[in-house]
Design an enzyme around this catalytic site. Structure first.
Site, short mmCIF file in Angstrom:
data_model
loop_
_atom_site.label_atom_id
_atom_site.label_comp_id
_atom_site.label_asym_id
_atom_site.label_seq_id
_atom_site.Cartn_x
_atom_site.Cartn_y
_atom_site.Cartn_z
N LYS A 57 28.46 42.05 47.39
CA LYS A 57 29.04 41.07 46.47
C LYS A 57 28.21 39.79 46.48
CE LYS A 57 33.51 43.29 46.92
NZ LYS A 57 34.84 43.39 47.51
N GLN A 101 38.89 40.19 51.28
CA GLN A 101 38.41 41.57 51.43
C GLN A 101 39.48 42.42 52.13
OE1 GLN A 101 35.65 42.80 50.07
NE2 GLN A 101 35.98 44.84 50.91
N ASP A 124 40.39 39.47 42.01
CA ASP A 124 40.67 40.88 42.30
C ASP A 124 41.86 41.39 41.48
OD1 ASP A 124 39.09 42.37 44.09
OD2 ASP A 124 39.81 41.20 45.80
N1 GUN Z 1 38.31 46.79 49.59
C1 GUN Z 1 37.91 47.89 48.91
N2 GUN Z 1 37.80 47.62 47.59
C2 GUN Z 1 38.15 46.33 47.43
C3 GUN Z 1 38.22 45.47 46.29
O1 GUN Z 1 37.97 45.85 45.14
N3 GUN Z 1 38.60 44.19 46.55
C4 GUN Z 1 38.91 43.76 47.80
N4 GUN Z 1 39.31 42.50 47.95
N5 GUN Z 1 38.86 44.53 48.87
C5 GUN Z 1 38.47 45.80 48.68
#
Ligand code: GUN
Length: 284
Positions: A57, A101, A124
């Site tokens: 990211k 996350q 998200d």
């Molecule tokens: N863990 C796995 N996929 C994601 C996601 O799309 N966003 C977040 N915040 N955590 C994750």
């Protein structure tokens, strides 16, 4: 007499290429803003998989001209401390998007932490407000994995209206928001999970099959309808290699289109996160 083989191996849906196009478009939008959008990432614990996702990211932010800030906490951090950091980021006008996350360590209540994120900065789409809007048919801040999957399906030119879609996942990250996105497009949706009895009965009916169970080899050729679109968002790691849920070699002979792992849902999730962050910055 010559017999022609009537089926061809599935077309590969190139998530990497699509994600690069999304990042390039996001980059153009960034260049029109007065300031670089800022994404704040909250990471709790030392999970190597989460650390890897967060690094991807960060790299994507850099590529599209965004800034990213990482707030790391040890696994023993208290719920109050994490929520206080999220609230501080909500108030910080220099921050446009906030991402916590997942998964969080067991001592933290996921929903309480996610609900602390301001809906305007919830890139998200996991807050009750953004999930609720999605259920009402309003697609504003939507889960990045779910939107990435929709973009990959739509890249095949398929009209989802009236199609049988089967999702093998019922999490807030993938299955639930994806079901809403498919319903918004007038698809018929079945949402399966690890407890579904006779899974093949559902998968075999699907014109579009999306799986994110994290079980390598779960979906075999005989479980797939001829000509189906198959999206593999499953991730399992073994000896440093990444595996999806789909038995690629048997399914590619049956499906009309299929995503690779890696190079499908992963890069699309990251690209959609960048898109959401740019959108949040434009709206603030
Ligand atoms: N863990 C796995 N996929 C994601 C996601 O799309 N966003 C977040 N915040 N955590 C994750």
């Amino acid at each position: 007499m010559i017999f022609l083989n009537s089926f061809m191996p599935a077309k590969l849906i190139d998530g990497k290429k699509l994600s690069e196009e999304i990042l390039a478009r996001a980059g153009k939008r960034v260049s029109k803003l007065k300031q670089k959008p800022v994404l704040a990432v909250v990471l709790v614990g030392e999970s190597p998989a989460s650390q890897l996702y967060v690094e991807k990211k960060r790299q994507a932010c850099e590529k599209a001209g965004l800034r990213s800030k990482l707030y790391s906490f040890s696994e023993s951090v208290s719920q109050e401390e994490v929520v206080a950091k999220v609230k501080e980021l909500n108030e910080d006008n220099s921050v446009n998007g906030i991402l916590v996350q997942l998964p969080l360590p067991k001592n933290l209540d996921r929903n309480t932490v996610l609900e602390a994120v301001s809906p305007a900065k919830d890139v998200d789409g996991f807050s009750a407000e953004n999930l609720g809007k999605l259920a009402l048919g309003v697609e504003d801040m939507v889960s990045c994995t779910a939107s990435g999957i929709i973009k990959m399906i739509e890249s095949t030119g398929t009209d989802l209206k009236g199609k049988n879609c089967c999702i093998v996942n019922h999490s807030i990250v993938v299955g639930r928001p994806l079901a809403q996105l498919l319903l918004n497009r007038n698809a018929t949706v079945s949402v399966c999970n690890e407890f579904t009895e006779n899974l093949a009965e559902f998968t075999k009916k699907a014109d579009v099959l999306i799986t994110a169970a994290g079980v390598p080899g779960l979906i075999k050729g005989e479980m797939v309808k001829v000509g189906a679109i198959v999206i593999d968002a499953g991730i399992a790691r073994k000896n440093g290699k990444v595996f999806g849920d789909v038995e690629f070699d048997s399914v590619k002979e049956i499906a009309s289109a299929i995503t690779p792992v890696p190079g499908g849902a992963g890069p699309m999730t990251v690209a959609c996160l960048i898109e959401n962050t740019v959108k949040a910055a434009e709206n603030q």
